[in-house]
Scaffold this motif. Structure first.
Motif, PDB file in Angstrom:
ATOM      1  N   GLU A  49      32.324  13.301   6.610  1.00 37.82           N
ATOM      2  CA  GLU A  49      32.954  14.387   7.377  1.00 37.82           C
ATOM      3  C   GLU A  49      33.436  15.506   6.452  1.00 37.82           C
ATOM      4  O   GLU A  49      33.270  16.700   6.767  1.00 37.82           O
ATOM      5  N   GLU A  50      34.004  15.120   5.322  1.00 33.13           N
ATOM      6  CA  GLU A  50      34.475  16.108   4.349  1.00 33.13           C
ATOM      7  C   GLU A  50      33.295  16.916   3.799  1.00 33.13           C
ATOM      8  O   GLU A  50      33.370  18.138   3.662  1.00 33.13           O
ATOM      9  N   GLY A  51      32.204  16.213   3.514  1.00 35.30           N
ATOM     10  CA  GLY A  51      31.010  16.876   3.002  1.00 35.30           C
ATOM     11  C   GLY A  51      30.389  17.816   4.027  1.00 35.30           C
ATOM     12  O   GLY A  51      29.937  18.914   3.684  1.00 35.30           O
ATOM     13  N   VAL A  52      30.369  17.393   5.287  1.00 40.13           N
ATOM     14  CA  VAL A  52      29.824  18.225   6.359  1.00 40.13           C
ATOM     15  C   VAL A  52      30.644  19.509   6.505  1.00 40.13           C
ATOM     16  O   VAL A  52      30.091  20.620   6.620  1.00 40.13           O
ATOM     17  N   LYS A  53      31.955  19.369   6.472  1.00 40.13           N
ATOM     18  CA  LYS A  53      32.841  20.525   6.615  1.00 40.13           C
ATOM     19  C   LYS A  53      32.608  21.535   5.496  1.00 40.13           C
ATOM     20  O   LYS A  53      32.504  22.747   5.736  1.00 40.13           O
ATOM     21  N   GLU A  54      32.519  21.043   4.264  1.00 38.25           N
ATOM     22  CA  GLU A  54      32.318  21.923   3.110  1.00 38.25           C
ATOM     23  C   GLU A  54      30.933  22.576   3.157  1.00 38.25           C
ATOM     24  O   GLU A  54      30.780  23.771   2.880  1.00 38.25           O
ATOM     25  N   THR A  55      29.934  21.806   3.525  1.00 38.67           N
ATOM     26  CA  THR A  55      28.575  22.336   3.602  1.00 38.67           C
ATOM     27  C   THR A  55      28.486  23.459   4.634  1.00 38.67           C
ATOM     28  O   THR A  55      27.870  24.500   4.386  1.00 38.67           O
ATOM     29  N   LYS A  56      29.108  23.251   5.776  1.00 37.85           N
ATOM     30  CA  LYS A  56      29.093  24.290   6.816  1.00 37.85           C
ATOM     31  C   LYS A  56      29.787  25.566   6.343  1.00 37.85           C
ATOM     32  O   LYS A  56      29.360  26.682   6.665  1.00 37.85           O
ATOM     33  N   LYS A  57      30.846  25.394   5.559  1.00 35.78           N
ATOM     34  CA  LYS A  57      31.570  26.559   5.029  1.00 35.78           C
ATOM     35  C   LYS A  57      30.664  27.380   4.114  1.00 35.78           C
ATOM     36  O   LYS A  57      30.623  28.612   4.196  1.00 35.78           O
ATOM     37  N   TYR A  58      29.906  26.689   3.263  1.00 35.98           N
ATOM     38  CA  TYR A  58      28.986  27.383   2.351  1.00 35.98           C
ATOM     39  C   TYR A  58      27.812  27.987   3.112  1.00 35.98           C
ATOM     40  O   TYR A  58      27.353  29.088   2.796  1.00 35.98           O
TER      41      TYR A  58
END
Length: 249
Positions: A49-58
């Motif tokens: 979930e943390e990785g998904v959130k960061e990826t979407k931000k980028y």
């Protein structure tokens, strides 16, 4: 040809690099006039979930991201695959045994614009590659196979390219030539030389790949262009790499 989100310079080259943060990533991307793919390492996230959130931000700022493992860490294969399957980032790195998992996860969510690479390692024998790069298999006796067989297996798994790592720069040049030949013969549309690539050997390594009919090349350039003190990817180095690309293509 994959309908990719990645911008390849003249349809042929994109640079795969790291960045310390989003600000650095934007500067890196702009230095290559958009012909760069910034890697986000699954190893840096405690949860999917943390990785998904960061990826979407980028993705909001860059449009494309390369979801990585983290120094080829095979224990991160599932996390990388699932982050990619929820974001369709454009590119995801995989160990040999995880590529089919990633392909299935992406397809299950209806995504078809993300390249999946397959990690194969040098053996010291041109024409032979090590494919036991998975979480459990990497701890066992090396599985060394003919490169043509390995590329056929890559295609069986519905993956797209060979990530040849760790090349150790020009030490792996003769082996890279055989990987390029096999990829070209099999009709792969992308190849990804990785490991020990720097400003000095970049051009020679690129020539090996570009002298083929493989449509697209995405070299991974990591530590050699990162400032040791700040952790930032050096923008001047990105500009130099991009100038070499423009000269070659």
């Amino acid at each position: 040809m994959l309908d990719t989100k990645i911008k390849f310079y003249k349809g042929r080259v994109a640079l795969n690099v790291l960045a310390k943060d989003l600000e650095n990533a934007i500067a890196v991307y702009e230095a290559a006039e958009g012909h760069a793919v910034v890697g986000l390492l699954s190893k840096n996230y405690n949860t999917i979930e943390e990785g998904v959130k960061e990826t979407k931000k980028y993705l909001e700022k860059l449009g494309v991201v390369s979801v990585g493992l983290g120094s080829g860490d095979p224990s991160q294969f599932e996390k990388a695959a699932l982050i990619a399957s929820q974001t369709d980032p454009g590119h995801v790195n995989q160990v040999f045994t995880g590529a089919g998992y990633a392909a299935g996860a992406l397809k299950a969510n209806g995504y078809n614009r993300t390249y999946i690479n397959v990690l194969m390692s040098p053996t010291g024998q041109p024409g032979k590659v090590k494919i036991n790069t998975g979480e459990l298999s990497s701890k066992e006796t090396d599985a060394i196979v003919d490169i043509d067989t390995a590329v056929a297996m890559l295609r069986d798994m519905k993956a797209h390219s060979v990530k040849f790592f760790p090349m150790e720069g020009l030490k792996g040049a003769e082996e890279l030539k055989e990987v390029v030949k096999a990829s070209e013969k099999a009709g792969l549309e992308l190849i990804e030389p990785t490991g020990g690539i720097d400003l000095e050997n970049f051009e020679e390594i690129m020539k090996i790949c570009l002298d083929s009919n493989i449509p697209r090349v995405m070299p991974h350039i990591y530590g050699s262009i990162i400032d040791k003190e700040t952790g930032l990817t050096r923008i001047e180095d990105m500009k130099k790499l991009y100038e070499i690309v423009k000269k070659l293509v």
